[in-house]
Motif scaffolding. Structure first.
Motif, PDB file in Angstrom:
ATOM      1  N   MET A 106     -82.114  -4.343  22.032  1.00  0.00           N
ATOM      2  CA  MET A 106     -81.625  -2.795  21.684  1.00  0.00           C
ATOM      3  C   MET A 106     -82.124  -1.989  23.026  1.00  0.00           C
ATOM      4  O   MET A 106     -83.370  -2.196  23.491  1.00  0.00           O
ATOM      5  CB  MET A 106     -82.563  -2.161  20.468  1.00  0.00           C
ATOM      6  N   THR A 107     -81.252  -1.428  23.772  1.00  0.00           N
ATOM      7  CA  THR A 107     -81.219  -0.703  24.935  1.00  0.00           C
ATOM      8  C   THR A 107     -81.356   0.776  24.442  1.00  0.00           C
ATOM      9  O   THR A 107     -80.911   1.331  23.579  1.00  0.00           O
ATOM     10  CB  THR A 107     -80.166  -0.964  25.860  1.00  0.00           C
ATOM     11  N   PHE A 108     -81.718   1.620  25.507  1.00  0.00           N
ATOM     12  CA  PHE A 108     -81.847   3.144  25.285  1.00  0.00           C
ATOM     13  C   PHE A 108     -80.323   3.337  25.018  1.00  0.00           C
ATOM     14  O   PHE A 108     -79.973   4.323  24.226  1.00  0.00           O
ATOM     15  CB  PHE A 108     -82.376   3.678  26.622  1.00  0.00           C
ATOM     16  N   ALA A 109     -79.333   3.016  25.704  1.00  0.00           N
ATOM     17  CA  ALA A 109     -77.940   3.243  25.681  1.00  0.00           C
ATOM     18  C   ALA A 109     -77.559   3.099  24.327  1.00  0.00           C
ATOM     19  O   ALA A 109     -76.737   4.081  23.606  1.00  0.00           O
ATOM     20  CB  ALA A 109     -76.815   2.458  26.633  1.00  0.00           C
ATOM     21  N   THR A 110     -77.954   1.952  23.689  1.00  0.00           N
ATOM     22  CA  THR A 110     -77.435   1.768  22.319  1.00  0.00           C
ATOM     23  C   THR A 110     -78.088   2.564  21.477  1.00  0.00           C
ATOM     24  O   THR A 110     -77.641   3.072  20.209  1.00  0.00           O
ATOM     25  CB  THR A 110     -77.828   0.274  21.758  1.00  0.00           C
ATOM     26  N   LEU A 111     -79.550   3.097  21.658  1.00  0.00           N
ATOM     27  CA  LEU A 111     -80.149   3.974  20.970  1.00  0.00           C
ATOM     28  C   LEU A 111     -79.571   5.287  20.822  1.00  0.00           C
ATOM     29  O   LEU A 111     -79.413   6.062  19.757  1.00  0.00           O
ATOM     30  CB  LEU A 111     -81.800   4.178  21.221  1.00  0.00           C
ATOM     31  N   LEU A 112     -78.918   5.751  21.967  1.00  0.00           N
ATOM     32  CA  LEU A 112     -78.000   6.927  22.084  1.00  0.00           C
ATOM     33  C   LEU A 112     -76.796   6.765  21.157  1.00  0.00           C
ATOM     34  O   LEU A 112     -76.547   7.894  20.350  1.00  0.00           O
ATOM     35  CB  LEU A 112     -77.801   7.368  23.552  1.00  0.00           C
ATOM     36  N   THR A 113     -76.410   5.703  20.841  1.00  0.00           N
ATOM     37  CA  THR A 113     -75.105   5.573  20.383  1.00  0.00           C
ATOM     38  C   THR A 113     -75.414   5.835  18.643  1.00  0.00           C
ATOM     39  O   THR A 113     -74.894   6.326  17.940  1.00  0.00           O
ATOM     40  CB  THR A 113     -74.290   3.947  20.526  1.00  0.00           C
ATOM     41  N   PHE A 114     -76.590   4.867  18.523  1.00  0.00           N
ATOM     42  CA  PHE A 114     -76.862   4.876  17.027  1.00  0.00           C
ATOM     43  C   PHE A 114     -77.573   6.317  16.524  1.00  0.00           C
ATOM     44  O   PHE A 114     -77.262   6.871  15.730  1.00  0.00           O
ATOM     45  CB  PHE A 114     -78.091   4.045  16.678  1.00  0.00           C
ATOM     46  N   SER A 115     -77.802   7.011  17.293  1.00  0.00           N
ATOM     47  CA  SER A 115     -78.436   8.427  17.336  1.00  0.00           C
ATOM     48  C   SER A 115     -77.056   9.380  16.872  1.00  0.00           C
ATOM     49  O   SER A 115     -77.445  10.131  15.889  1.00  0.00           O
ATOM     50  CB  SER A 115     -79.425   9.192  18.282  1.00  0.00           C
ATOM     51  N   ARG A 116     -76.163   9.055  17.546  1.00  0.00           N
ATOM     52  CA  ARG A 116     -74.731   9.727  17.012  1.00  0.00           C
ATOM     53  C   ARG A 116     -74.461   9.541  15.730  1.00  0.00           C
ATOM     54  O   ARG A 116     -74.096  10.519  14.768  1.00  0.00           O
ATOM     55  CB  ARG A 116     -73.614   9.271  18.213  1.00  0.00           C
ATOM     56  N   ILE A 117     -74.684   8.228  15.305  1.00  0.00           N
ATOM     57  CA  ILE A 117     -74.316   7.999  13.950  1.00  0.00           C
ATOM     58  C   ILE A 117     -75.097   8.879  12.957  1.00  0.00           C
ATOM     59  O   ILE A 117     -74.927   9.096  11.889  1.00  0.00           O
ATOM     60  CB  ILE A 117     -74.275   6.444  13.606  1.00  0.00           C
ATOM     61  N   ALA A 118     -76.544   8.744  13.273  1.00  0.00           N
ATOM     62  CA  ALA A 118     -77.497   9.434  12.440  1.00  0.00           C
ATOM     63  C   ALA A 118     -77.344  10.732  12.296  1.00  0.00           C
ATOM     64  O   ALA A 118     -77.791  11.599  11.590  1.00  0.00           O
ATOM     65  CB  ALA A 118     -78.946   8.975  12.968  1.00  0.00           C
ATOM     66  N   LEU A 119     -76.811  11.357  13.324  1.00  0.00           N
ATOM     67  CA  LEU A 119     -76.695  12.951  13.396  1.00  0.00           C
ATOM     68  C   LEU A 119     -75.219  13.251  12.218  1.00  0.00           C
ATOM     69  O   LEU A 119     -75.209  14.492  11.922  1.00  0.00           O
ATOM     70  CB  LEU A 119     -76.248  13.443  14.751  1.00  0.00           C
ATOM     71  N   VAL A 120     -74.501  12.293  11.881  1.00  0.00           N
ATOM     72  CA  VAL A 120     -73.423  12.647  11.128  1.00  0.00           C
ATOM     73  C   VAL A 120     -73.958  12.954   9.623  1.00  0.00           C
ATOM     74  O   VAL A 120     -73.588  14.248   9.228  1.00  0.00           O
ATOM     75  CB  VAL A 120     -72.451  11.526  10.747  1.00  0.00           C
ATOM     76  N   PRO A 121     -74.899  12.423   8.902  1.00  0.00           N
ATOM     77  CA  PRO A 121     -75.446  12.985   7.684  1.00  0.00           C
ATOM     78  C   PRO A 121     -76.127  14.371   7.983  1.00  0.00           C
ATOM     79  O   PRO A 121     -76.249  15.453   7.098  1.00  0.00           O
ATOM     80  CB  PRO A 121     -76.077  11.903   7.212  1.00  0.00           C
ATOM     81  N   VAL A 122     -76.939  14.451   8.936  1.00  0.00           N
ATOM     82  CA  VAL A 122     -77.549  15.846   9.289  1.00  0.00           C
ATOM     83  C   VAL A 122     -76.479  16.941   9.426  1.00  0.00           C
ATOM     84  O   VAL A 122     -76.881  17.951   8.976  1.00  0.00           O
ATOM     85  CB  VAL A 122     -78.320  15.486  10.706  1.00  0.00           C
ATOM     86  N   LEU A 123     -75.344  16.544  10.055  1.00  0.00           N
ATOM     87  CA  LEU A 123     -74.433  17.728  10.152  1.00  0.00           C
ATOM     88  C   LEU A 123     -73.806  17.988   8.809  1.00  0.00           C
ATOM     89  O   LEU A 123     -73.508  19.111   8.579  1.00  0.00           O
ATOM     90  CB  LEU A 123     -73.201  17.264  11.228  1.00  0.00           C
ATOM     91  N   PHE A 124     -73.595  16.913   7.890  1.00  0.00           N
ATOM     92  CA  PHE A 124     -73.170  17.111   6.723  1.00  0.00           C
ATOM     93  C   PHE A 124     -74.165  18.236   5.816  1.00  0.00           C
ATOM     94  O   PHE A 124     -73.912  19.172   5.312  1.00  0.00           O
ATOM     95  CB  PHE A 124     -72.835  15.850   5.775  1.00  0.00           C
ATOM     96  N   ILE A 125     -75.434  17.881   5.854  1.00  0.00           N
ATOM     97  CA  ILE A 125     -76.394  18.777   5.155  1.00  0.00           C
ATOM     98  C   ILE A 125     -76.435  20.062   5.853  1.00  0.00           C
ATOM     99  O   ILE A 125     -76.342  21.062   5.066  1.00  0.00           O
ATOM    100  CB  ILE A 125     -77.862  18.126   5.539  1.00  0.00           C
ATOM    101  N   LEU A 126     -76.133  20.143   7.239  1.00  0.00           N
ATOM    102  CA  LEU A 126     -76.352  21.539   7.967  1.00  0.00           C
ATOM    103  C   LEU A 126     -75.002  22.403   7.240  1.00  0.00           C
ATOM    104  O   LEU A 126     -74.923  23.625   7.083  1.00  0.00           O
ATOM    105  CB  LEU A 126     -76.321  21.478   9.300  1.00  0.00           C
ATOM    106  N   PHE A 127     -73.738  21.642   7.168  1.00  0.00           N
ATOM    107  CA  PHE A 127     -72.434  22.226   6.716  1.00  0.00           C
ATOM    108  C   PHE A 127     -72.648  22.647   5.110  1.00  0.00           C
ATOM    109  O   PHE A 127     -72.071  23.739   4.913  1.00  0.00           O
ATOM    110  CB  PHE A 127     -71.277  21.295   6.546  1.00  0.00           C
ATOM    111  N   THR A 128     -73.271  22.042   4.345  1.00  0.00           N
ATOM    112  CA  THR A 128     -73.486  22.335   2.978  1.00  0.00           C
ATOM    113  C   THR A 128     -74.391  23.873   2.843  1.00  0.00           C
ATOM    114  O   THR A 128     -74.242  24.329   2.013  1.00  0.00           O
ATOM    115  CB  THR A 128     -74.030  21.401   2.244  1.00  0.00           C
TER     116      THR A 128
END
Length: 187
Positions: free
Chosen positions: A1-23
């Motif tokens: 697991m690299t820092f670059a990959t962590l950045l990629t996974f953070s993008r995935i993790a922000l999708v449900p956050v955006l959904f909650i904010l949209f609601t």
């Protein structure tokens, strides 16, 4: 697991956050700007994961696998949220449909080519397409704030139209490339 990959996974993790904010989009007057800020952070991880991977030689199979998936998850989820909450006009809806169908097509072709040991490289125009989509999505997020000050909805529609054109062109380029591989019996 690299820092670059962590950045990629953070993008995935922000999708449900955006959904909650949209609601909660009407809970605070500043909510569209908060949503935009989180979206910009998510979009920037797409740029920086590549920079970090190249600069620090952190390229990995895991990163190459999940980077395009994270991009598609972010874009498609936001298009659904924008459509579901009435932030897209007919041009934006048409562009969203074209974008989603192209992503399905290209994903299928990438998988097919990979099964034969090949790879479909991301083109420079596809990177512009992604950037244009991100700008259009950002504009559509805050368009309701500008109802009387600036025609942000109209600007978002124009940007979505440009994104749709680039989407069709890059989809055709990838299709031609895949068909050429098939004709060469490379797969």
């Amino acid at each position: 697991m690299t820092f670059a990959t962590l950045l990629t996974f953070s993008r995935i993790a922000l999708v449900p956050v955006l959904f909650i904010l949209f609601t909660l989009r009407t809970a605070l007057p500043l909510m569209p700007w908060i949503i935009l800020g989180v979206f910009i952070i998510a979009a920037l991880t797409d740029y920086f994961d590549g920079v970090v991977a190249r600069t620090y030689r952190q390229s990995s199979k895991l990163g190459r696998l999940f980077d395009p998936i994270a991009d598609k998850m972010l874009v498609i989820a936001l298009l659904f949220m924008l459509a579901g909450y009435g932030h897209l006009d007919i041009i934006g809806l048409g562009a969203a449909l074209i974008i989603i169908l192209r992503e399905i097509l290209v994903s299928g072709m990438r998988q097919f080519v990979a099964q034969g040991g090949g790879e479909i490289e991301v083109s420079a125009l596809a990177k512009w397409k992604t950037a244009t989509q991100m700008v259009a999505i950002g504009m559509a997020i805050v368009a309701p704030v500008f109802t009387s000050l600036l025609p942000m909805g109209a600007l978002a529609s124009i940007t979505f139209a440009v994104a749709a054109i680039l989407t069709v062109i890059t989809g055709w380029q990838y299709t031609r490339h895949t068909l050429a591989l098939l004709n060469k019996d490379a797969l």
